[in-house]
Every structure is written in structure tokens, then in C-alpha cells.
Design a protein around this motif. Structure first.
Motif, PDB file in Angstrom:
ATOM      1  N   PRO A   1      48.601 127.003  73.485  1.00  0.00           N
ATOM      2  CA  PRO A   1      48.150 126.558  74.821  1.00  0.00           C
ATOM      3  C   PRO A   1      47.193 127.544  75.491  1.00  0.00           C
ATOM      4  O   PRO A   1      46.369 127.139  76.314  1.00  0.00           O
ATOM      5  N   PHE A   2      47.284 128.830  75.127  1.00  0.00           N
ATOM      6  CA  PHE A   2      46.402 129.817  75.734  1.00  0.00           C
ATOM      7  C   PHE A   2      44.933 129.422  75.577  1.00  0.00           C
ATOM      8  O   PHE A   2      44.161 129.465  76.543  1.00  0.00           O
ATOM      9  N   TRP A   3      44.560 128.982  74.376  1.00  0.00           N
ATOM     10  CA  TRP A   3      43.151 128.657  74.143  1.00  0.00           C
ATOM     11  C   TRP A   3      42.750 127.359  74.827  1.00  0.00           C
ATOM     12  O   TRP A   3      41.590 127.157  75.176  1.00  0.00           O
ATOM     13  N   ARG A   4      43.707 126.453  75.037  1.00  0.00           N
ATOM     14  CA  ARG A   4      43.372 125.240  75.809  1.00  0.00           C
ATOM     15  C   ARG A   4      43.090 125.593  77.262  1.00  0.00           C
ATOM     16  O   ARG A   4      42.134 125.097  77.862  1.00  0.00           O
TER      17      ARG A   4
ATOM     18  N   LEU B   1      35.244 125.520  80.853  1.00  0.00           N
ATOM     19  CA  LEU B   1      34.567 124.247  81.101  1.00  0.00           C
ATOM     20  C   LEU B   1      34.382 124.003  82.594  1.00  0.00           C
ATOM     21  O   LEU B   1      33.281 123.679  83.073  1.00  0.00           O
ATOM     22  N   THR B   2      35.477 124.166  83.350  1.00  0.00           N
ATOM     23  CA  THR B   2      35.446 123.869  84.779  1.00  0.00           C
ATOM     24  C   THR B   2      34.516 124.818  85.529  1.00  0.00           C
ATOM     25  O   THR B   2      33.655 124.386  86.309  1.00  0.00           O
TER      26      THR B   2
ATOM     27  N   GLY C   1      30.271 115.467  86.676  1.00  0.00           N
ATOM     28  CA  GLY C   1      31.612 114.899  86.782  1.00  0.00           C
ATOM     29  C   GLY C   1      32.070 114.237  85.488  1.00  0.00           C
ATOM     30  O   GLY C   1      33.197 114.464  85.022  1.00  0.00           O
ATOM     31  N   LEU C   2      31.188 113.451  84.874  1.00  0.00           N
ATOM     32  CA  LEU C   2      31.539 112.778  83.624  1.00  0.00           C
ATOM     33  C   LEU C   2      31.773 113.798  82.505  1.00  0.00           C
ATOM     34  O   LEU C   2      32.689 113.651  81.692  1.00  0.00           O
ATOM     35  N   THR C   3      30.927 114.834  82.458  1.00  0.00           N
ATOM     36  CA  THR C   3      31.078 115.855  81.418  1.00  0.00           C
ATOM     37  C   THR C   3      32.408 116.586  81.591  1.00  0.00           C
ATOM     38  O   THR C   3      33.110 116.872  80.618  1.00  0.00           O
ATOM     39  N   TRP C   4      32.770 116.865  82.858  1.00  0.00           N
ATOM     40  CA  TRP C   4      34.048 117.527  83.115  1.00  0.00           C
ATOM     41  C   TRP C   4      35.211 116.634  82.664  1.00  0.00           C
ATOM     42  O   TRP C   4      36.155 117.101  82.013  1.00  0.00           O
ATOM     43  N   ALA C   5      35.125 115.340  82.980  1.00  0.00           N
ATOM     44  CA  ALA C   5      36.192 114.415  82.601  1.00  0.00           C
ATOM     45  C   ALA C   5      36.309 114.322  81.080  1.00  0.00           C
ATOM     46  O   ALA C   5      37.414 114.406  80.517  1.00  0.00           O
ATOM     47  N   LEU C   6      35.170 114.196  80.403  1.00  0.00           N
ATOM     48  CA  LEU C   6      35.188 114.083  78.939  1.00  0.00           C
ATOM     49  C   LEU C   6      35.708 115.370  78.302  1.00  0.00           C
ATOM     50  O   LEU C   6      36.526 115.336  77.369  1.00  0.00           O
ATOM     51  N   GLY C   7      35.267 116.506  78.811  1.00  0.00           N
ATOM     52  CA  GLY C   7      35.699 117.790  78.258  1.00  0.00           C
ATOM     53  C   GLY C   7      37.192 118.024  78.471  1.00  0.00           C
ATOM     54  O   GLY C   7      37.898 118.480  77.571  1.00  0.00           O
ATOM     55  N   THR C   8      37.672 117.688  79.666  1.00  0.00           N
ATOM     56  CA  THR C   8      39.089 117.853  79.978  1.00  0.00           C
ATOM     57  C   THR C   8      39.945 116.959  79.080  1.00  0.00           C
ATOM     58  O   THR C   8      40.965 117.384  78.533  1.00  0.00           O
TER      59      THR C   8
END
Lengths: 124, 141
Positions: free
Chosen positions: B76-79, B86-87, B123-130
Motif C-alpha cells: 500500500p505504501f507505493w499506492r 498524481l494529486t 479532473g478527468l486525468t485525476w479520476a482515471l489515475g485514482t
């Protein structure tokens, strides 16, 4: 007659400002593409591996070196801006800071250029 | 007598002033300025670490594949690391582009268009990346 110019315009302060903007936009656009390619992780392992395999060639290697150089420039220049803004000696030492930044840039650029450059050469 | 002289009124803005950004909104620009510096320092550490691990050490891109990512994101650390990066990167880059658009957009309509596109893509890139980071299920391959 020698042109003295103004305090700011046309000198290194203006050009690092321009490069900071250009490199920032380039990194942001790269990030959009990077998030999309990593989204393939949730499509299928095969789809992800197939796309990553297309990156293993000298052309993408050169782009990768370019990305490293641009990111390192933006990182160090940003740190110099922060020191300029917050360090009491920042304004007085700005010329020296730019020299330190240039040296650090060259030093930090060595590992990625050597490591990725080796891939580029062996893939030729 | 000089004290009675009223200064001439400042010229009112005309259509030629359209390139000027909107009037200040509270302290938003101050907070944005501070955020750029704090996120900038964090991103130097996060991004240089990320780039070093993924592109430089131990063969770099050579060893990147689905199995490699499976191994990393099993921890989980790397997530959390990747999600933070990303954020912060999207907020830092999105805000930087917002400032650039304010500088160069020639009309109010174009500014609104460019700022909307910027906000939507970020916003879309953040949603997709998350989604990519947290919906990922490591698979032994």
C-alpha cells in the motif's frame, strides 16, 4: 554604444522564467498521456505489456532522456524560485544560485543520460 | 492652492484591456502561490524518486511490465506514494497552466473556454489515475 537593457528583461531571469513555463506545460501534457497509458493496467496484463513493449526502442529512449532533463530543470529552477522568495539572501545571491543550479543540473542529469543512453545505444 | 487640484480620474478599462485577468478574488491567489511552493518541494522528492526507480536504476524501463507493477502495488505504501504524486502533480500543473492561460487568453470568452478545458482534463486525468491506482488487483503472472 553598449546596450545595458533593463534590470530583468532579456536577461537570464527572463529566460529561466520562459523555460520554467515551457517545461511545466510539457511535463503536464506528458502527465496526461502517462496516466492514460498506465490505465491499461486495469484493462488486461497483456494490453499493458504490449504497450510498454512499444517503448523499448531508441526513439522513445531519447524522449525519455528529454523528459528527465526537462523534469530536472523544472525541479531545480523551482527550488531556486523558492529560495529567491523566502531566503533573506535570495535576491542578493540570485546570480550565484543560478550557477549552483547549473552545476546541480549537470550532475543530476548524468545518471539518467548514462542509464537511458546505454539502452538507446544497445537498442540501435 | 495646489491642494485644491483634483487628480484626473484614471482611464476606465476599455476593450483593449481584455487581456487583464479578472479582479482579485479574496486570498485565492495568495493560497495558490503558497501551494505552488509547498507542492513543488514535495514533488521534487516524489518525482525524482519515481523517475529514479522506474527509469534509471536496475535497468530502468527494461524491467517494467504488469508483473513488476503488481509487485509494487501489492504494498500500500507505493499506492499512497503514487496517489499523492498524481494529486499534487495535477494540482500543481493545472494551477500553473491556469496562470499561463490568464496571461495569454485574449478575450474573456476564450479564457473561459481554455480554463474550462484545463479544469476538465485535469479532473478527468485525476479520476482515471485514482481509479487505476486503487482499482488495481495484483495478479501473479
Amino acid at each position: 554604444m553598449q546596450r545595458l537593457g533593463t534590470l530583468y528583461r532579456g536577461r537570464e531571469g527572463m529566460w529561466t522564467w520562459v523555460l520554467h513555463r515551457v517545461s511545466g506545460v510539457a511535463i503536464l501534457f506528458y502527465l496526461f498521456a502517462h496516466v492514460v497509458d498506465q490505465a491499461l493496467l486495469n484493462v488486461s496484463p497483456e494490453a499493458y505489456d504490449r504497450v510498454i513493449d512499444t517503448y523499448r526502442n531508441p526513439f522513445v529512449g531519447l524522449l525519455e532522456i528529454g523528459l528527465a532533463v526537462v523534469v530536472i530543470f523544472h525541479a531545480l529552477n523551482g527550488l531556486r524560485i523558492i529560495l529567491f522568495d523566502f531566503w533573506s539572501q535570495g535576491v542578493a545571491r540570485q546570480r550565484q544560485m543560478l550557477w549552483v543550479q547549473t552545476v546541480l543540473f549537470l550532475v543530476l542529469a548524468i545518471p539518467p543520460v548514462v542509464a537511458i543512453g546505454a539502452h538507446v545505444v544497445e537498442e540501435l | 492652492m495646489a491642494a485644491d487640484v483634483t487628480p484626473a480620474p484614471l482611464p476606465r478599462s476599455t476593450s483593449a484591456d481584455r487581456r487583464q485577468p479578472k479582479p482579485p478574488r479574496g486570498n485565492f491567489e495568495l493560497y495558490a502561490w503558497v501551494f505552488m511552493r509547498i507542492s513543488g518541494v514535495l514533488l521534487v522528492l516524489l518525482v525524482l524518486g519515481h523517475f529514479g526507480i522506474m527509469h534509471v536504476i536496475d535497468g530502468g524501463l527494461d524491467r517494467i511490465n504488469f508483473a513488476f507493477v503488481s509487485g509494487r502495488w501489492a504494498n500500500p505504501f507505493w499506492r499512497v506514494y503514487d496517489f499523492a504524486m498524481l494529486t499534487l502533480a495535477l494540482l500543481h500543473g493545472g494551477n500553473g497552466l491556469r496562470v499561463i492561460i490568464d496571461d495569454y487568453a485574449r478575450t474573456g470568452t476564450r479564457r473561459l473556454l481554455y480554463q474550462s478545458v484545463n479544469a476538465i482534463v485535469v479532473g478527468l486525468t485525476w479520476a482515471l489515475g485514482t481509479l487505476t491506482i486503487f482499482a488495481f488487483t495484483p495478479q501473479p503472472t
